[in-house]
Design a protein around this motif. Structure first.
Motif, mmCIF file in Angstrom:
data_model
loop_
_atom_site.group_PDB
_atom_site.id
_atom_site.type_symbol
_atom_site.label_atom_id
_atom_site.label_comp_id
_atom_site.label_asym_id
_atom_site.label_seq_id
_atom_site.Cartn_x
_atom_site.Cartn_y
_atom_site.Cartn_z
ATOM 1 N N PHE A 60 1.061 -1.247 -0.006
ATOM 2 C CA PHE A 60 0.110 -0.033 0.129
ATOM 3 C C PHE A 60 0.896 1.145 -0.171
ATOM 4 N N GLU A 61 1.761 1.466 0.792
ATOM 5 C CA GLU A 61 2.800 2.467 0.696
ATOM 6 C C GLU A 61 3.934 2.504 -0.005
ATOM 7 N N ARG B 92 2.690 1.713 -3.371
ATOM 8 C CA ARG B 92 1.928 1.722 -4.617
ATOM 9 C C ARG B 92 2.445 3.034 -5.430
ATOM 10 N N ASP B 93 2.365 2.823 -6.873
ATOM 11 C CA ASP B 93 2.770 3.821 -7.619
ATOM 12 C C ASP B 93 1.263 4.564 -7.966
ATOM 13 N N ALA B 94 1.240 5.541 -8.983
ATOM 14 C CA ALA B 94 0.233 6.050 -9.364
ATOM 15 C C ALA B 94 -0.592 5.140 -10.151
ATOM 16 N N ALA C 242 -2.675 2.916 -7.735
ATOM 17 C CA ALA C 242 -3.505 3.776 -6.880
ATOM 18 C C ALA C 242 -4.791 4.039 -7.585
ATOM 19 N N ARG C 243 -4.526 4.345 -8.891
ATOM 20 C CA ARG C 243 -5.575 4.804 -9.794
ATOM 21 C C ARG C 243 -6.611 3.283 -9.855
ATOM 22 N N MET D 51 -6.854 1.088 -7.821
ATOM 23 C CA MET D 51 -7.503 0.880 -6.297
ATOM 24 C C MET D 51 -8.800 1.844 -6.419
ATOM 25 N N ALA D 52 -8.472 2.859 -6.842
ATOM 26 C CA ALA D 52 -9.827 4.085 -6.784
ATOM 27 C C ALA D 52 -10.791 3.484 -7.869
ATOM 28 N N GLU E 223 -5.303 9.100 4.680
ATOM 29 C CA GLU E 223 -4.760 8.525 3.274
ATOM 30 C C GLU E 223 -5.576 7.083 3.272
ATOM 31 N N ARG F 128 -9.262 7.538 2.278
ATOM 32 C CA ARG F 128 -9.311 8.111 0.853
ATOM 33 C C ARG F 128 -9.205 7.167 -0.044
ATOM 34 N N ALA F 129 -8.464 6.134 0.119
ATOM 35 C CA ALA F 129 -8.190 4.950 -0.827
ATOM 36 C C ALA F 129 -9.080 3.906 -0.877
#
Length: 415
Positions: A269-270, A272-274, A277-278, A280-281, A304, A307-308
């Motif tokens: 989780f910490e 993870r790249d963009a 993260a995208r 996951m969103a 955070e 938010r994720a």
């Protein structure tokens, strides 16, 4: 009752006719014979008038009944038309669902074929660069992994997550295991090491994730009372080739969002790249929730995480107790700033349920209960056990409409 009223009316007309005849005779208006004939005429006229009135009333009643029948017939015709229209709509919906299921199945098969193909023969040049003995051993290991994946020898193991202090099963955590051709369980460390050495770690992670979701879908069937945690790796989240297809797959199965929770390690989780993260969103947009496990440090960014789309956090019982005993800062709060009994509330204020895992003894349970934690996990409450194949078959049949309780199927695991 109508017969009595008819007799009463007849007697009334006879009385009127008799009174008329007596009156004609008494007042000398006509001779006796003529007076009684006139009385008879009065009786006949009264009877005819009554008969005409009765027929008129019957005619009006008949007309009213005919009107009601016409209205009922019209309403029935409208209802029939509405029912026919609804039947046509249902037929169209069923046809559309059938086409969608067929398309989803074709897509699913294509994804699986692609994943199995990607876990194909190892790179020849990479094998040539290895020492002969090492290459032979690695080939055997990775070939066993390939064959197990291609033959769908993927087992799902479930470990209960229970409520505290009631110890009732609230969730399950799933683990995937591979079997070789002899039925022997491949140790996760062994086949992961083989996949890593062959450069196929991402492909193996992707295929295991896909298989896990498939099995969970069959297992939950139509009952969504108990949710299941399914591990997802950073390799899969960041794979731009696989994950778009996987997103399409879960979009078609977003009804599983209430019964499937994706779990990712704290390190992943910490780190993870963009792209991860995208992805996951996008999964969160479909209604799926996330869980963070393997938490090694307690300096968590709860804002955070919220938010994720993270809704669960799993911390080892001993690790959490050590953090409290050693006065470590937790989630940005200095040591001692959080009361022990408010530990779960701290996470709850960010919409995150705290789950204490790796609980192995009753002493740990007592200390965890002081923190007002709602959920616990560990060998004390139950070890991971494989779901039997016949249970999966029953769950699949239940999902086709038998209406059986899939929750009862979930707990039928091999002892």
């Amino acid at each position: 009752m109508p017969r009595a009223s008819d007799i009463l009316i007849l007697l009334t007309y006879i009385t009127i006719a008799a009174v008329a005849a007596i009156g004609f005779e008494f007042f000398g208006l006509m001779p006796t014979l003529n007076a009684w004939m006139m009385g008879a005429i009065v009786f006949v006229v009264a009877g005819m008038a009554h008969s005409a009135a009765a027929r008129g009333q019957e005619r009006r009643a008949l007309e009213s009944e005919i009107h009601e029948l016409k209205a009922a017939n019209l309403a029935l015709a409208e209802e029939f038309e509405a029912a026919q229209s609804r039947i046509d709509e249902i037929a169209d919906e069923l046809r559309a669902e059938s086409v969608e299921r067929d398309n989803a199945l074709v897509h699913e098969v294509k994804v699986l074929e692609d994943l199995v193909r990607r876990v194909g023969p190892a790179d020849a040049q990479a094998r040539a660069d290895m020492p002969t003995a090492a290459a032979s051993a690695s080939r055997t290991d990775i070939d066993t992994v390939r064959e197990a994946l291609a033959a769908n020898r993927v087992d799902l193991y479930l470990q209960p997550v229970v409520t505290l202090p009631q110890r009732r099963t609230a969730f399950y955590e799933s683990y995937t295991r591979l079997r070789d051709a002899t039925g022997r369980i491949l140790a996760p460390g062994a086949f992961m090491a083989a996949a890593e050495e062959a450069g196929l770690m991402t492909e193996v992670d992707n295929l295991l994730l896909f298989r896990c979701v498939q099995i969970v879908r069959r297992l939950t069937g139509q009952d969504r009372k108990v949710a299941i945690f399914c591990n997802v790796s950073l390799n899969s989240l960041a794979d731009e080739t696989f994950f778009p297809e996987f997103l399409d797959f879960i979009r078609q199965n977003k009804d599983l969002s209430g019964s499937l929770i994706f779990e990712i390690s704290q390190q992943a989780f910490e780190e993870r790249d963009a792209i991860a993260a995208r992805n996951m969103a996008r999964m969160a947009d479909f209604g799926f929730r996330f869980s963070i496990d393997q938490i090694h440090h307690v300096e968590l960014d709860l804002t955070e995480m919220e938010r994720a789309g993270v809704r669960f956090a799993k911390i080892g019982g001993r690790r959490l107790l050590d953090a409290i005993d050693n006065y470590e800062s937790i989630a940005g709060y200095e040591a001692g700033a959080i009361a022990t009994e408010d530990m779960a509330g701290l996470f709850g204020r960010h919409g995150i349920e705290l789950i204490v895992d790796k609980i192995e003894d009753e002493a740990t349970v007592v200390e965890v209960l002081e923190m007002d934690v709602a959920y616990g996990q560990g060998h004390l409450f139950g070890e991971p056990r494989p779901v039997r194949d016949d249970v999966l078959e029953t769950a699949r049949d239940s999902g086709k409409g038998t209406g059986r309780d899939a929750d009862s199927n979930v707990i039928q695991m091999t002892a």
